[in-house]
Design an enzyme around this catalytic site. Structure first.
Site: not given
Ligand code: UDP
Length: 143
Positions: A11, A51, A114, A117, A128
């Site tokens: 990211k 997303y 974070n 991905h 994806e």
């Molecule tokens: N995210 C966020 N706030 C939240 C949950 C998720 O900003 O409360 C963002 C974070 O960058 C995350 C992405 O949205 O990686 C996608 O969320 P997901 O639950 O799919 O998590 P991942 O699969 O990336 O661990």
């Protein structure tokens, strides 16, 4: 042996930290092979489409804003149990919960920013990978 593919994004915050090489080294040390890769400046439409499952959630706009704030590296990774292995290397979505030594523990700045991905299933991985790469851009490493 279950050879799978998964999809990864480094990211914008991790790219800005010049951590692409360090993150690739973690993949390779874990036995994941890069079979496709490119740097992309995501458009708003691309980020929203990627997303789409989170559309309407309170964090959606912030997430799209972050993902378009600078270039990302996108890659397809191949290896044994690639989906699960890659999620293990990444650590928990919320870096506060990420185990020491995981990518998110080391490179995340916040829950949204974070660092990385990774696909959550082989089905998501196929969708994806196809979102970013044509079949001819993928170079299988296991044959
Ligand atoms: N995210 C966020 N706030 C939240 C949950 C998720 O900003 O409360 C963002 C974070 O960058 C995350 C992405 O949205 O990686 C996608 O969320 P997901 O639950 O799919 O998590 P991942 O699969 O990336 O661990």
């Amino acid at each position: 042996m279950t050879i799978e593919r998964t999809f990864s994004i480094i990211k914008p915050n991790a790219v800005a930290k010049n951590a692409i090489g360090a993150i690739y080294a973690r993949f390779e040390t874990a036995g994941l092979k890069i079979v496709a890769a490119k740097m992309v400046q995501l458009t708003r439409e691309q980020a929203e489409g990627f997303y789409a499952e989170h559309l309407g959630k309170p964090f959606f706009d912030g997430l799209v804003g972050f993902m378009t704030s600078g270039p990302v590296m996108v890659q397809a990774l191949e290896g044994e149990e690639a989906v699960r292995r890659h999620r293990e290397i990444m650590g928990a979505t919320n870096p506060d919960n990420a185990l020491a030594g995981t990518l998110r523990a080391d490179y995340a700045d916040s829950l949204t920013e974070n660092a990385v991905h990774g696909s959550d299933s082989t089905e998501s991985a196929a969708r994806e990978i196809a979102y970013f790469f044509t079949e001819s851009e993928i170079c299988p490493r296991t044959r």
